[in-house]
Design a protein around this motif. Structure first.
Motif, PDB file in Angstrom:
ATOM      1  N   SER A 170       1.020  16.125  -4.558  1.00 16.30           N
ATOM      2  CA  SER A 170      -0.254  15.776  -4.131  1.00 16.30           C
ATOM      3  C   SER A 170      -1.195  16.072  -5.415  1.00 16.30           C
ATOM      4  O   SER A 170      -1.017  16.756  -6.361  1.00 16.30           O
ATOM      5  CB  SER A 170      -0.884  16.601  -3.088  1.00 16.30           C
ATOM      6  OG  SER A 170      -0.407  18.017  -3.471  1.00 16.30           O
ATOM      7  N   TYR A 171      -2.544  15.687  -5.502  1.00 18.75           N
ATOM      8  CA  TYR A 171      -3.444  15.561  -6.744  1.00 18.75           C
ATOM      9  C   TYR A 171      -4.911  15.522  -5.985  1.00 18.75           C
ATOM     10  O   TYR A 171      -5.095  15.126  -4.930  1.00 18.75           O
ATOM     11  CB  TYR A 171      -3.205  14.318  -7.417  1.00 18.75           C
ATOM     12  CG  TYR A 171      -1.724  14.040  -8.091  1.00 18.75           C
ATOM     13  CD1 TYR A 171      -1.472  14.759  -9.045  1.00 18.75           C
ATOM     14  CD2 TYR A 171      -1.073  13.426  -7.322  1.00 18.75           C
ATOM     15  CE1 TYR A 171       0.016  14.618  -9.613  1.00 18.75           C
ATOM     16  CE2 TYR A 171       0.378  13.163  -7.788  1.00 18.75           C
ATOM     17  CZ  TYR A 171       0.769  13.810  -8.954  1.00 18.75           C
ATOM     18  OH  TYR A 171       2.212  13.743  -9.324  1.00 18.75           O
ATOM     19  N   PHE A 252     -10.428  16.118 -19.515  1.00 13.20           N
ATOM     20  CA  PHE A 252     -10.309  14.829 -18.462  1.00 13.20           C
ATOM     21  C   PHE A 252      -8.832  14.586 -18.159  1.00 13.20           C
ATOM     22  O   PHE A 252      -8.057  14.114 -18.823  1.00 13.20           O
ATOM     23  CB  PHE A 252     -11.105  13.819 -19.183  1.00 13.20           C
ATOM     24  CG  PHE A 252     -11.091  12.504 -18.190  1.00 13.20           C
ATOM     25  CD1 PHE A 252     -12.129  12.386 -17.374  1.00 13.20           C
ATOM     26  CD2 PHE A 252     -10.228  11.433 -18.588  1.00 13.20           C
ATOM     27  CE1 PHE A 252     -12.172  11.159 -16.641  1.00 13.20           C
ATOM     28  CE2 PHE A 252     -10.472  10.541 -17.705  1.00 13.20           C
ATOM     29  CZ  PHE A 252     -11.464  10.228 -16.821  1.00 13.20           C
ATOM     30  N   ARG A 253      -8.508  15.098 -17.121  1.00 15.29           N
ATOM     31  CA  ARG A 253      -7.027  14.955 -16.546  1.00 15.29           C
ATOM     32  C   ARG A 253      -6.664  13.686 -16.020  1.00 15.29           C
ATOM     33  O   ARG A 253      -5.432  13.577 -15.515  1.00 15.29           O
ATOM     34  CB  ARG A 253      -7.022  15.960 -15.588  1.00 15.29           C
ATOM     35  CG  ARG A 253      -7.389  17.549 -16.251  1.00 15.29           C
ATOM     36  CD  ARG A 253      -7.111  18.813 -15.404  1.00 15.29           C
ATOM     37  NE  ARG A 253      -7.474  19.909 -16.132  1.00 15.29           N
ATOM     38  CZ  ARG A 253      -7.218  21.014 -15.608  1.00 15.29           C
ATOM     39  NH1 ARG A 253      -6.801  21.251 -14.206  1.00 15.29           N
ATOM     40  NH2 ARG A 253      -7.342  22.495 -16.194  1.00 15.29           N
ATOM     41  N   GLY A 254      -7.303  12.717 -16.309  1.00 18.14           N
ATOM     42  CA  GLY A 254      -6.602  11.319 -15.988  1.00 18.14           C
ATOM     43  C   GLY A 254      -7.474  10.674 -14.796  1.00 18.14           C
ATOM     44  O   GLY A 254      -8.514  10.996 -14.341  1.00 18.14           O
ATOM     45  N   LEU A 255      -6.732   9.773 -14.182  1.00 19.49           N
ATOM     46  CA  LEU A 255      -7.279   8.654 -13.267  1.00 19.49           C
ATOM     47  C   LEU A 255      -6.209   8.802 -12.281  1.00 19.49           C
ATOM     48  O   LEU A 255      -4.998   9.091 -12.342  1.00 19.49           O
ATOM     49  CB  LEU A 255      -7.621   7.339 -13.645  1.00 19.49           C
ATOM     50  CG  LEU A 255      -8.525   7.252 -14.899  1.00 19.49           C
ATOM     51  CD1 LEU A 255      -8.246   5.814 -15.567  1.00 19.49           C
ATOM     52  CD2 LEU A 255     -10.087   7.678 -14.363  1.00 19.49           C
ATOM     53  N   ILE A 256      -6.783   8.669 -10.855  1.00 18.94           N
ATOM     54  CA  ILE A 256      -6.090   8.200  -9.633  1.00 18.94           C
ATOM     55  C   ILE A 256      -6.736   6.896  -9.313  1.00 18.94           C
ATOM     56  O   ILE A 256      -7.797   6.799  -8.950  1.00 18.94           O
ATOM     57  CB  ILE A 256      -6.343   9.484  -8.609  1.00 18.94           C
ATOM     58  CG1 ILE A 256      -5.980  10.816  -8.974  1.00 18.94           C
ATOM     59  CG2 ILE A 256      -5.641   8.967  -7.200  1.00 18.94           C
ATOM     60  CD1 ILE A 256      -6.246  11.860  -7.946  1.00 18.94           C
ATOM     61  N   THR A 325       2.349   7.971  -6.051  1.00 19.66           N
ATOM     62  CA  THR A 325       2.505   8.682  -4.850  1.00 19.66           C
ATOM     63  C   THR A 325       3.000   7.418  -3.861  1.00 19.66           C
ATOM     64  O   THR A 325       2.267   6.471  -3.937  1.00 19.66           O
ATOM     65  CB  THR A 325       1.453   9.369  -4.311  1.00 19.66           C
ATOM     66  OG1 THR A 325       0.202   8.445  -4.150  1.00 19.66           O
ATOM     67  CG2 THR A 325       1.171  10.461  -5.473  1.00 19.66           C
ATOM     68  N   TYR A 326       3.991   7.648  -3.017  1.00 18.98           N
ATOM     69  CA  TYR A 326       4.430   6.830  -1.853  1.00 18.98           C
ATOM     70  C   TYR A 326       3.982   7.445  -0.551  1.00 18.98           C
ATOM     71  O   TYR A 326       4.173   8.660  -0.290  1.00 18.98           O
ATOM     72  CB  TYR A 326       5.768   6.513  -1.784  1.00 18.98           C
ATOM     73  CG  TYR A 326       6.369   5.856  -3.426  1.00 18.98           C
ATOM     74  CD1 TYR A 326       5.647   5.155  -4.025  1.00 18.98           C
ATOM     75  CD2 TYR A 326       7.782   6.172  -3.566  1.00 18.98           C
ATOM     76  CE1 TYR A 326       6.037   4.814  -5.182  1.00 18.98           C
ATOM     77  CE2 TYR A 326       8.215   5.651  -4.820  1.00 18.98           C
ATOM     78  CZ  TYR A 326       7.336   5.004  -5.709  1.00 18.98           C
ATOM     79  OH  TYR A 326       7.914   4.501  -6.843  1.00 18.98           O
ATOM     80  N   ASN A 327       3.152   6.712   0.027  1.00 24.83           N
ATOM     81  CA  ASN A 327       2.667   7.177   1.487  1.00 24.83           C
ATOM     82  C   ASN A 327       3.466   5.898   2.482  1.00 24.83           C
ATOM     83  O   ASN A 327       3.109   5.087   2.521  1.00 24.83           O
ATOM     84  CB  ASN A 327       1.246   7.329   1.606  1.00 24.83           C
ATOM     85  CG  ASN A 327       0.862   7.668   2.956  1.00 24.83           C
ATOM     86  OD1 ASN A 327       1.554   7.787   3.890  1.00 24.83           O
ATOM     87  ND2 ASN A 327      -0.483   8.441   2.894  1.00 24.83           N
TER      88      ASN A 327
END
Length: 527
Positions: A170-171, A252-256, A325-327
């Motif tokens: 999770s993020y 800046f820890r990136g993009l989701i 991530t796979y949901n």
């Protein structure tokens, strides 16, 4: 360890010539022994043995930065709903922030995997999207957030090891940078950037740039919130966050990049070539090489060191840690997959086996079921020379089109390759490649496990069996299920292929011919 008759040296001299013929026929088990029936020294036969096969849910898959990455939404009648999102770090671009900067656009650009076709009649390049599954014409929601979770390259508990990322991690989502409906577009090859700030007036368009990649290939182009980057990049120019790449990745820890919806399509994307690009205007001082015309209105063109607002570009590559991530939601399936995954019949086996990648499901196979220890020992002492052994998995519905081209079989208990993955790899017999019937419809997958069964039957250990597992096969430049050397025995748990197939299990009633079973072809020595 006492060797059984299957490997006994005393028969080598007698049968060396015969064995050459047997080996040459190994690809076609049904023909083993043809032309040798009259030989009084031995008899070639075959026998089928019961197996028990059932489904197992895969709760997570390991995600490698260098593997293909899934983005999108797909809803399948048999396998239910799958939503996949991408989380990615960025590297610091070559940019010097100033108070005079004005951002025209910030664009996230993600290339598709494509095949270039013949050009259209007007000479326009024509592309076909590869590795895309589902309903390409149906839109799903695509959103981009600032990632609030630090993506570490090293394992915090053991810094000597790289950190492993999994599909169920999770993020933290922070600021929303974009949200809108999306569907894949093979014609998305050009980006138009309006330059609004060259004259200092944001209400006018001073110029429009036409941006094409060097290959003119299509890509996903997502406009991000320029106000966010003004506040969090330009206004933070003196904070130290942009002094080094490490500082930047911590700040800046990136993009989701999140996909959501109830149906649509899912894509394998070339994230390693993705970028976030700043299109901005900035004041620079002219020099002799850039001066053109009367820039300051003093009547001459000798305008060196005149401040001029110019168009500039800065590229921030998506690099470092890239994960997915796979949901999954099995309630959307019309099949009984949920019951079969959550409550598998491990005693009797199943009628249907669900095998799917992307943290989906595998099939577990137990051999020689129904035999007790005494019966198994009797088989081991029958003086069999094993010519071949195979497992055939027949496809349940031949009309299916989005099915994997290959399955992979391995040792479930030890999570390792079985011997045949090495010995049969060059013959392409072991690999479980999809086979089609005379009408070119998908028919079955077949695995050759001759060496594995030979080792089992010559072992002195009682019931020296391991469970076997079957999953969707994966192959890329960085990882393949197939072994690359004799030391490559560990089966990785990567799983980025979203395709799935339903095959017939062992617990069938009316179609015994296509029931999953173990078939052994052997030679008996007539003493």
């Amino acid at each position: 360890m006492t060797k059984k008759i299957v490997s006994s040296i005393k028969y080598i001299a007698i049968f060396s010539t015969v064995l050459l013929g047997i080996i040459s026929c190994e690809k076609d088990f049904e023909n083993v022994g043809v032309g040798l029936v009259d030989n009084e020294l031995f008899t070639t036969e075959s026998q089928s043995f019961e197996v028990v096969a059932y489904n197992e849910n895969v709760t997570r898959s390991q995600i490698s930065t260098s593997n293909p990455h899934l983005l999108g939404v797909i809803n399948d009648d048999k396998f239910g709903l799958l939503k996949s999102s991408v989380i990615a770090q960025l590297s610091l671009g070559s940019i010097s922030f100033t108070d005079n900067m004005s951002i025209d656009a910030v664009v996230l650009d993600i290339p598709y995997y494509t095949t270039q076709l013949e050009n259209n009649s007007g000479g326009t390049p024509n592309f076909e999207l590869d590795s895309i599954f589902g309903k390409e014409d149906e839109e799903f929601m695509l959103s981009v957030y600032e990632n609030g979770t630090y993506l570490n390259n090293l394992d915090p508990l053991d810094p000597t090891q790289g950190k492993k990322y999994y599909s169920n991690d999770s993020y933290t989502k922070k600021d929303l940078l974009y949200s809108g409906l999306f569907k894949p577009n093979a014609n998305d090859t050009v980006l138009y950037v309006k330059r609004n700030f060259l004259d200092g007036d944001a209400n006018t368009v001073d110029d429009t740039d036409t941006i094409k990649s060097a290959t003119i290939s299509p890509s996903i182009k997502i406009p991000l919130d320029t106000t966010f980057f003004r506040t969090n990049f330009i206004d933070q120019q003196n904070s130290g966050a942009f002094d080094s790449n490490d500082n930047f990745k911590n700040y800046f820890r990136g993009l989701i990049i999140e996909a959501d919806g109830t149906d649509g399509s899912i894509m394998n994307l070339a994230m390693s070539n993705a970028t976030m690009t700043f299109y901005y205007s900035n004041i620079v001082l002219t020099d002799e090489t850039t001066t053109t015309g009367d820039l300051n209105g003093d009547g001459d063109t000798d305008d060196e060191d005149v401040p001029v607002k110019t168009k500039q570009t800065a590229i921030f590559p998506l690099s470092g840690v890239i994960t997915d991530t796979y949901n999954r939601d099995y309630s959307e399936a019309t099949s009984d997959i949920y019951t079969k995954l959550m409550s598998p019949d491990t005693s009797n086996g199943e009628e249907s086996l669900y095998i799917q990648g992307a943290a989906g499901s595998i099939a577990v196979v137990e051999l020689f079921k129904g035999l007790d220890e005494t019966q198994f020992e009797e088989i081991k002492n029958k003086n069999w020379l094993i010519n071949g052994a195979k497992l055939s998995l027949y496809i349940e519905t031949q009309e299916d089109t989005i099915i994997p081209q290959q399955l992979f079989l391995y040792n479930y208990d030890a999570h390792t390759q079985i011997l045949d993955a090495m010995t049969e790899a060059s013959l392409r017999e072991f690999e479980g490649v999809l086979r089609r019937d005379d009408d070119n419809k998908p028919l079955k997958y077949e695995f050759t496990i001759t060496d594995y069964i030979s080792e089992v039957l010559k072992s002195d250990e009682s019931l020296s069996l391991n469970k076997l597992a079957i999953k969707v096969a994966h192959s890329s430049a960085s990882f393949s299920d197939a072994p690359t050397s004799t030391l490559d025995t560990i089966v990785k748990d990567y799983s980025w292929n979203p395709k799935g197939v339903v095959v017939k299990g062992n617990n069938l009633i009316n179609t015994d011919e296509q029931r999953l079973k173990l078939e052994i072809f052997y030679t008996v020595i007539n003493e």
